[in-house]
Design a protein around this motif. Structure first.
Motif, PDB file in Angstrom:
ATOM      1  N   THR A 627       0.466  -5.955  -2.469  1.00 29.33           N
ATOM      2  CA  THR A 627      -0.075  -4.966  -3.399  1.00 29.33           C
ATOM      3  C   THR A 627      -0.216  -3.591  -2.752  1.00 29.33           C
ATOM      4  OG1 THR A 627      -1.305  -6.711  -4.526  1.00 29.33           O
ATOM      5  CG2 THR A 627      -2.001  -4.442  -4.938  1.00 29.33           C
ATOM      6  N   SER A 628       0.208  -2.566  -3.479  1.00 29.73           N
ATOM      7  CA  SER A 628       0.081  -1.181  -3.025  1.00 29.73           C
ATOM      8  C   SER A 628      -1.152  -0.543  -3.640  1.00 29.73           C
ATOM      9  CB  SER A 628       1.316  -0.370  -3.415  1.00 29.73           C
ATOM     10  OG  SER A 628       1.106   1.012  -3.183  1.00 29.73           O
ATOM     11  N   GLN A 629      -2.120  -0.201  -2.798  1.00 30.34           N
ATOM     12  CA  GLN A 629      -3.345   0.415  -3.296  1.00 30.34           C
ATOM     13  C   GLN A 629      -3.098   1.831  -3.805  1.00 30.34           C
ATOM     14  OE1 GLN A 629      -6.334  -1.493  -3.315  1.00 30.34           O
ATOM     15  NE2 GLN A 629      -4.723  -2.984  -2.887  1.00 30.34           N
ATOM     16  N   ILE A 630      -2.195   2.558  -3.175  1.00 31.97           N
ATOM     17  CA  ILE A 630      -1.938   3.924  -3.637  1.00 31.97           C
ATOM     18  C   ILE A 630      -1.181   3.913  -4.957  1.00 31.97           C
ATOM     19  CG2 ILE A 630       0.222   4.224  -2.348  1.00 31.97           C
ATOM     20  CD1 ILE A 630      -2.549   6.872  -2.966  1.00 31.97           C
ATOM     21  N   ALA A 631      -0.358   2.892  -5.172  1.00 33.30           N
ATOM     22  CA  ALA A 631       0.325   2.789  -6.463  1.00 33.30           C
ATOM     23  C   ALA A 631      -0.675   2.557  -7.582  1.00 33.30           C
ATOM     24  CB  ALA A 631       1.350   1.657  -6.427  1.00 33.30           C
ATOM     25  N   ALA A 632      -1.671   1.712  -7.344  1.00 33.83           N
ATOM     26  CA  ALA A 632      -2.690   1.456  -8.362  1.00 33.83           C
ATOM     27  C   ALA A 632      -3.425   2.730  -8.738  1.00 33.83           C
ATOM     28  CB  ALA A 632      -3.669   0.399  -7.856  1.00 33.83           C
ATOM     29  N   LEU A 633      -3.559   3.650  -7.796  1.00 32.96           N
ATOM     30  CA  LEU A 633      -4.225   4.924  -8.064  1.00 32.96           C
ATOM     31  C   LEU A 633      -3.315   5.897  -8.808  1.00 32.96           C
ATOM     32  CD1 LEU A 633      -6.681   6.860  -7.529  1.00 32.96           C
ATOM     33  CD2 LEU A 633      -5.460   7.553  -5.447  1.00 32.96           C
ATOM     34  N   LEU A 634      -2.058   5.989  -8.406  1.00 32.42           N
ATOM     35  CA  LEU A 634      -1.187   7.049  -8.894  1.00 32.42           C
ATOM     36  C   LEU A 634      -0.403   6.698 -10.152  1.00 32.42           C
ATOM     37  CD1 LEU A 634       0.350   8.472  -5.582  1.00 32.42           C
ATOM     38  CD2 LEU A 634      -1.590   9.341  -6.887  1.00 32.42           C
ATOM     39  N   PRO A 664      10.672  -7.627  -2.370  1.00 29.76           N
ATOM     40  CA  PRO A 664      11.941  -7.064  -1.917  1.00 29.76           C
ATOM     41  C   PRO A 664      12.896  -6.720  -3.048  1.00 29.76           C
ATOM     42  CG  PRO A 664      11.391  -9.053  -0.671  1.00 29.76           C
ATOM     43  CD  PRO A 664      10.394  -8.940  -1.767  1.00 29.76           C
ATOM     44  N   ASP A 665      12.836  -7.472  -4.178  1.00 22.58           N
ATOM     45  CA  ASP A 665      13.773  -7.241  -5.276  1.00 22.58           C
ATOM     46  C   ASP A 665      13.228  -6.293  -6.339  1.00 22.58           C
ATOM     47  OD1 ASP A 665      11.816  -8.844  -6.343  1.00 22.58           O
ATOM     48  OD2 ASP A 665      13.173 -10.383  -7.124  1.00 22.58           O
ATOM     49  N   SER A 666      12.116  -5.631  -6.051  1.00 21.05           N
ATOM     50  CA  SER A 666      11.462  -4.790  -7.045  1.00 21.05           C
ATOM     51  C   SER A 666      12.054  -3.385  -7.084  1.00 21.05           C
ATOM     52  CB  SER A 666       9.963  -4.700  -6.757  1.00 21.05           C
ATOM     53  OG  SER A 666       9.347  -3.729  -7.592  1.00 21.05           O
ATOM     54  N   ALA A 667      12.638  -3.008  -8.231  1.00 17.37           N
ATOM     55  CA  ALA A 667      13.115  -1.637  -8.416  1.00 17.37           C
ATOM     56  C   ALA A 667      11.944  -0.686  -8.575  1.00 17.37           C
ATOM     57  CB  ALA A 667      14.027  -1.567  -9.636  1.00 17.37           C
ATOM     58  N   ALA A 668      10.865  -1.143  -9.224  1.00 17.52           N
ATOM     59  CA  ALA A 668       9.685  -0.295  -9.413  1.00 17.52           C
ATOM     60  C   ALA A 668       9.082   0.094  -8.073  1.00 17.52           C
ATOM     61  CB  ALA A 668       8.655  -1.017 -10.275  1.00 17.52           C
ATOM     62  N   ALA A 669       8.999  -0.873  -7.148  1.00 19.98           N
ATOM     63  CA  ALA A 669       8.454  -0.572  -5.821  1.00 19.98           C
ATOM     64  C   ALA A 669       9.328   0.436  -5.096  1.00 19.98           C
ATOM     65  CB  ALA A 669       8.323  -1.850  -4.998  1.00 19.98           C
ATOM     66  N   ALA A 670      10.642   0.300  -5.225  1.00 21.51           N
ATOM     67  CA  ALA A 670      11.541   1.265  -4.582  1.00 21.51           C
ATOM     68  C   ALA A 670      11.295   2.663  -5.135  1.00 21.51           C
ATOM     69  CB  ALA A 670      12.993   0.851  -4.804  1.00 21.51           C
ATOM     70  N   TYR A 671      11.228   2.774  -6.445  1.00 25.76           N
ATOM     71  CA  TYR A 671      11.060   4.104  -7.040  1.00 25.76           C
ATOM     72  C   TYR A 671       9.689   4.675  -6.718  1.00 25.76           C
ATOM     73  CZ  TYR A 671      10.886   7.878 -10.439  1.00 25.76           C
ATOM     74  OH  TYR A 671      10.757   9.109 -11.034  1.00 25.76           O
ATOM     75  N   PHE A 672       8.638   3.852  -6.833  1.00 26.53           N
ATOM     76  CA  PHE A 672       7.313   4.394  -6.555  1.00 26.53           C
ATOM     77  C   PHE A 672       7.215   4.914  -5.121  1.00 26.53           C
ATOM     78  CE2 PHE A 672       3.213   4.115  -4.559  1.00 26.53           C
ATOM     79  CZ  PHE A 672       2.524   5.049  -5.312  1.00 26.53           C
ATOM     80  N   ASN A 673       7.694   4.152  -4.155  1.00 24.69           N
ATOM     81  CA  ASN A 673       7.593   4.611  -2.774  1.00 24.69           C
ATOM     82  C   ASN A 673       8.405   5.880  -2.545  1.00 24.69           C
ATOM     83  OD1 ASN A 673       5.764   2.771  -1.383  1.00 24.69           O
ATOM     84  ND2 ASN A 673       7.256   1.179  -1.858  1.00 24.69           N
ATOM     85  N   GLY A 674       9.510   6.029  -3.255  1.00 27.11           N
ATOM     86  CA  GLY A 674      10.234   7.292  -3.212  1.00 27.11           C
ATOM     87  C   GLY A 674       9.415   8.435  -3.786  1.00 27.11           C
ATOM     88  N   VAL A 675       8.716   8.165  -4.880  1.00 28.42           N
ATOM     89  CA  VAL A 675       7.850   9.193  -5.476  1.00 28.42           C
ATOM     90  C   VAL A 675       6.716   9.550  -4.518  1.00 28.42           C
ATOM     91  CG1 VAL A 675       6.255   9.686  -7.380  1.00 28.42           C
ATOM     92  CG2 VAL A 675       8.422   8.507  -7.835  1.00 28.42           C
ATOM     93  N   TRP A 676       6.103   8.547  -3.942  1.00 30.98           N
ATOM     94  CA  TRP A 676       4.996   8.781  -2.998  1.00 30.98           C
ATOM     95  C   TRP A 676       5.468   9.627  -1.820  1.00 30.98           C
ATOM     96  CZ3 TRP A 676       0.288   9.487  -1.806  1.00 30.98           C
ATOM     97  CH2 TRP A 676      -0.254   9.191  -0.557  1.00 30.98           C
ATOM     98  N   ARG A 677       6.612   9.310  -1.286  1.00 29.30           N
ATOM     99  CA  ARG A 677       7.137  10.088  -0.164  1.00 29.30           C
ATOM    100  C   ARG A 677       7.337  11.551  -0.560  1.00 29.30           C
ATOM    101  NH1 ARG A 677      12.964   9.516   2.943  1.00 29.30           N
ATOM    102  NH2 ARG A 677      12.347  10.675   4.778  1.00 29.30           N
ATOM    103  N   ASN A 678       7.848  11.776  -1.743  1.00 29.58           N
ATOM    104  CA  ASN A 678       8.104  13.150  -2.180  1.00 29.58           C
ATOM    105  C   ASN A 678       6.831  13.883  -2.580  1.00 29.58           C
ATOM    106  OD1 ASN A 678      11.166  13.981  -2.371  1.00 29.58           O
ATOM    107  ND2 ASN A 678      11.073  11.782  -2.818  1.00 29.58           N
TER     108      ASN A 678
END
Length: 915
Positions: A627-634, A664-678
């Motif tokens: 679980t990503s805590q920052i994703a739950a916030l953003l 590992p197979d999550s497209a949402a996780a890939a996109y969110f982490n890209g958003v977080w990085r940016n």
């Protein structure tokens, strides 16, 4: 070894054709040998036989000088050894022999690193690294510990271990030990020397260095003063959120009656505040930046230069478990390496007595006797990094004669160090020390000119020649941590456990405890300094007697602990140890911010409040929580933003209904982490001083490999070229979770604002940043993963490659493919419980991992489970080189045999060592 450590001579090769030719010849021969090993071409059988000659003998019998009786070494199908002996000396002599069988190359490289002698093996390219390590003087401190401080029984165990290693080495050439020595033999005449007890002790200094606390934060805060004011810096280093993320110890303080820590004592406000010595470093950003660059070149065997170093451990009382006894879990987060840092084994006295005191199993370090993390017949224990601030940088006013202190000039303490260089001339350096420690700035070429600009504010008198930077560090004082290892292995109850913890001085670790009688506990140990003035968050003025450390550290009796807390469980995951308002001593101002620890607390509490018992399977499942805590916030806020671009809107829709798990197979996780990085890049990156740049890969690839709009691709390529791999953005750890959380509700906060750049509009609000980040992430992932989001997955971005830490980090691709393994597509992420860390400043590649995982079933030891990152063997083509990795990736654990019957059932090879 770091990536820059190879069996080459570094840049100077270009000036020495003979050496360059030799290096090329060595690599060609190695490639040929490895190709033959793989069965390619004529002579494959001979090559396989040659490489296998260095594999350990695991059956039959071997004569081992010095033994008093037969010793059995029983290995399971994973090559994990269980040793059975009748005396302590025989037990540790056999441990040394067996670890050398599997891992001597790793041990040899490690001891050369800790003693600043890498150049003897790898040539002139390691001289600067050796110079810095000689300046720190790890080896000298280890020698003093062995000569003056350690208990006699500890020294006997160390000596027996060394004798076992040397018995293995006797009569062997390098090629008989490991294929890597064959490579070295082509360019220099290096031969492995005898092992010594001090070689083992020195490894604790490497541990302490990588777990040293906030030294990089201390430098970074100072560098931030060049562009940011005090309030802005405070925004980037927010206070620990005690109300949201629980500390380890939730009750108690130092009792005013007994003067000792009392878990039942009621605290009163301590008045500890933030005192800094900021004036000491004004105007010295160039020098501190140079020191930061120097630190980046130092080998980081435990993690990437101290960043992200963390771990999880937790213990649940038998009142809340399906077994009726405690369950204890541990997974230290360290640098991925091949072979794994850890070595699994069991050490068993056939009968416990005064002359044979050990029955323990767990994770060890190759090159050190005893078990570091694991259990014996009575107790189990785990480690996580406490993160205590045990280093301070001091700005020194220096001249040719000495350094200023309290209005007088004192002479340096100096020593000469000669560095032997394979294939080159010896180098001699002079190490200078002040009362605050060695001058680490002497080892930087940029810092040779330190002091040309005088600081302002709390400035030093300007009558001397310049400035230098000294390092004061508790690990540079002799200590008894090696004693603590053996005391932990023998401990029988919480009292003896705490007695052992008292001697575990550096590195300072959270020690978690459980025993067969059902007790659980926690102890914060360590040699933690008491400062005269300041809080360790910024360098201090070394010339002032007002600063420095008191002679005695925080007394052990005043350090926090817990024993059978009412809640029934204890969680340590690098969060704050105790609320600083309730505790009179400053442990650090730079805790981890508790994202992982609170998630673990919540998972356990949910089970207990729901009336469920926690099982071994539950503990194992918690270790893999993604679980990503920052994703739950953003994410809820990201979904509110109106996105007109259909391509970006298509990516945004991935976040709808996402449960914030990073599979590992999550497209949402890939996109969110890209958003977080940016988001981090847009909000903070361009506002940080250039001295804080983090070297990393470019975000994007050439347009030919992508399908975004042409003008967007041109912008990305142009940006990549301008950065040339250097970024000035945050790493994205849980400190940045807290930074963003604190400004989330302020749409117009100044951090959200950024001027127009090129064809991009200015950013004036939080939602402007979020919208741009979603757009930039869409095209970044398009470049990396393809235009169709149906092909996206987090694992394709977030990959782990295990690299042999010497010859596998550089050289021809064929050589790297032969020695290295991977990549693997991973789930998890930064500050998740399944902490497969990545650095947002440089990309999504996995840079630290749960280096092992264990779940100990206390009392019913044979139902415990464990896994290593790679395998038992350090030999590249051995079946046990990476035979645990696939299971590690999937979150599986192996059965962990401990009792004689269980070990017997799992044994596939038995070797008898005879006197």
């Amino acid at each position: 070894m770091p990536a820059n450590t190879t069996a080459s001579s570094g840049p100077s090769d270009a000036k020495k054709p003979g050496r360059k030719k030799g290096r090329r010849a060595r690599l060609i021969v190695l490639v040929l040998v490895l190709a033959l090993v793989a069965g390619v071409g004529y002579g494959a059988y001979w090559s396989v036989s040659t490489v296998r000659a260095s594999y350990p003998q695991t059956t039959g019998s071997i004569k081992l000088d010095g033994l008093s009786g037969d010793v059995e070494v029983k290995r399971d199908s994973y090559g994990i050894p269980q040793i059975y002996a009748d005396t302590d000396a025989d037990l540790f002599r056999a441990q040394g022999f067996v670890q050398a069988q599997d891992r001597f190359w790793e041990m040899d490289v490690r001891r050369h690193m800790t003693s600043g002698r890498l150049s003897e093996m790898f040539g002139a390219g390691q001289v600067e690294t050796d110079s810095f390590l000689r300046t720190l003087g790890w080896r000298q401190v280890a020698q003093k510990e062995y000569d003056e401080v350690l208990d006699e029984s500890t020294k006997k165990n160390l000596q027996a271990y060394a004798e076992g290693v040397n018995a293995y080495l006797k009569g062997k050439d390098g090629a008989d030990i490991s294929v890597e020595y064959a490579a070295l033999g082509l360019t220099n005449d290096y031969k492995p020397g005898k092992w010594t007890p001090v070689d083992s002790v020195a490894w604790l200094k490497a541990m302490a260095w990588d777990l040293r606390g906030n030294m990089q934060d201390e430098i970074d805060r100072s560098l931030l003063t060049s562009r940011l004011d005090a309030d802005q810096i405070a925004d980037l280093y927010p206070d620990y959120p005690y109300e949201r993320n629980k500390p380890i110890v939730e009750r108690g303080t130092v009792s005013p009656v007994t003067g000792k820590f009392d878990p039942a004592a009621v605290p009163s406000p301590t008045g500890l505040g933030s005192q800094t010595a900021q004036g000491a470093t004004q105007g010295l950003n160039t020098q501190l930046s140079a020191l930061s660059d120097t630190l980046d070149e130092i080998p980081a065997l435990l993690g990437p230069n101290g960043n992200g170093i963390g771990s999880n451990s937790w213990v649940v009382s038998g009142d809340h478990t399906t077994t009726g006894k405690p369950l204890l879990a541990n997974d230290p987060h360290l640098a991925p390496m091949l072979p794994s840092l850890w070595y699994q084994m069991g050490l068993h006295c056939r009968q416990i007595s005064a002359t044979c005191q050990y029955n323990t199993a767990g994770y060890t370090f190759s090159g050190m006797p005893g078990v570091i993390i694991g259990h014996n017949q009575d107790i189990a224990w785990g480690f996580t990094n406490l993160g205590a601030d045990v280093t301070d940088l001091f700005l020194e006013k220096v001249s040719g004669d000495g350094y200023q202190y309290d209005g007088k000039v004192r002479p340096f303490t100096t020593r000469q160090e000669t560095i032997k260089v394979a294939g080159g001339r010896d180098r001699t350096i002079t190490v200078r020390e002040t009362n605050n420690g060695p001058l680490v700035s002497d080892r930087s070429r940029e810092l040779d000119k330190v002091g040309q600009k005088a600081p302002v504010g709390n400035a030093a008198p300007d009558r001397a020649d310049g400035y230098a930077v000294a390092l004061k560090w508790t690990a540079l004082q002799p200590g008894k941590s090696m004693d603590a290892v053996f005391e932990l292995n023998r401990a029988k109850d919480f009292t003896s456990f705490r007695r052992a913890a008292q001697h575990f001085e550096v590195p300072s670790q959270n020690l978690l405890y459980a025993d067969t009688k059902g007790n659980i506990g926690y102890q914060a140990p360590g040699k933690i300094p008491v400062r005269l003035k300041g809080d360790g968050t910024l360098p201090s003025p070394g010339w002032s007697a007002e600063y420095g450390w008191k002679r005695e550290p925080v007394p052990f009796d005043e350090l926090p602990y817990e024993y059978n807390p009412k809640r029934g469980y204890i969680v340590t995951a690098n969060q704050a140890v105790i609320d600083e308002s309730a505790y009179p001593h400053l442990l650090t101002k730079d805790w981890g911010y508790g994202a992982r620890s609170q998630r673990i607390n919540d998972l356990i509490a949910q089970k207990i409040k729901g009336g469920e018992k926690v099982s071994t399977d539950d503990m194992q499942k918690m270790q893999m929580d993604n679980t990503s805590q920052i994703a739950a916030l953003l994410v809820p806020e990201l979904l509110k933003i109106n996105i007109p671009d259909p391509s970006v809107r298509e990516a945004q829709k991935l976040l709808e209904g996402w449960d914030y798990t990073q599979e590992p197979d999550s497209a949402a996780a890939a996109y969110f982490n890209g958003v977080w990085r940016n988001i981090l890049k847009l909000t903070f990156g361009n506002k940080l001083p250039k001295e804080l740049r983090v070297k990393g890969d470019c975000l994007n690839v050439p347009p030919a490999r992508s399908s975004g709009p042409v003008d967007e691709q041109k912008r990305l390529v142009r940006e990549c070229g301008q950065r040339d791999g250097d970024t000035a953005q945050p790493d994205g750890g849980d400190r940045w979770y807290q930074v963003v959380r604190e400004i989330m509700d302020d749409q117009d906060n100044e951090w959200w604002k950024a001027p127009a750049q090129g064809r991009e509009d200015a950013l004036v609000s939080r939602d402007d940043v979020f919208a741009r980040a979603m757009k930039d992430a869409r095209w970044e992932l398009t470049a990396k993963l393809g235009k169709s989001i149906s092909t996206w997955s987090w694992g394709r971005l977030h990959r782990l490659t295990l690299k042999n830490q010497t010859l596998g980090t550089e050289g021809p691709a064929l050589l790297q493919r032969a020695l290295n393994r991977g990549p693997w597509n991973l789930g998890g992420g930064e500050a998740a419980v399944n902490a497969t860390g990545w650095n947002a400043a440089s990309g999504y590649e996995v840079v630290w991992v749960p280096s092992m995982r264990m779940v100990v079933n206390v009392g019913d030891w044979d139902k415990s489970r464990w896994i290593n990152l790679s395998g038992a063997s350090g030999h590249a083509f051995n079946a046990n080189y990476t035979d645990q990795t696939d299971k590690w990736v999937e979150g599986e654990l192996l059965d962990w045999s401990f009792g004689a019957d269980a070990v017997g059932e799992s044994t596939v090879d038995t070797l008898t060592l005879k006197p």
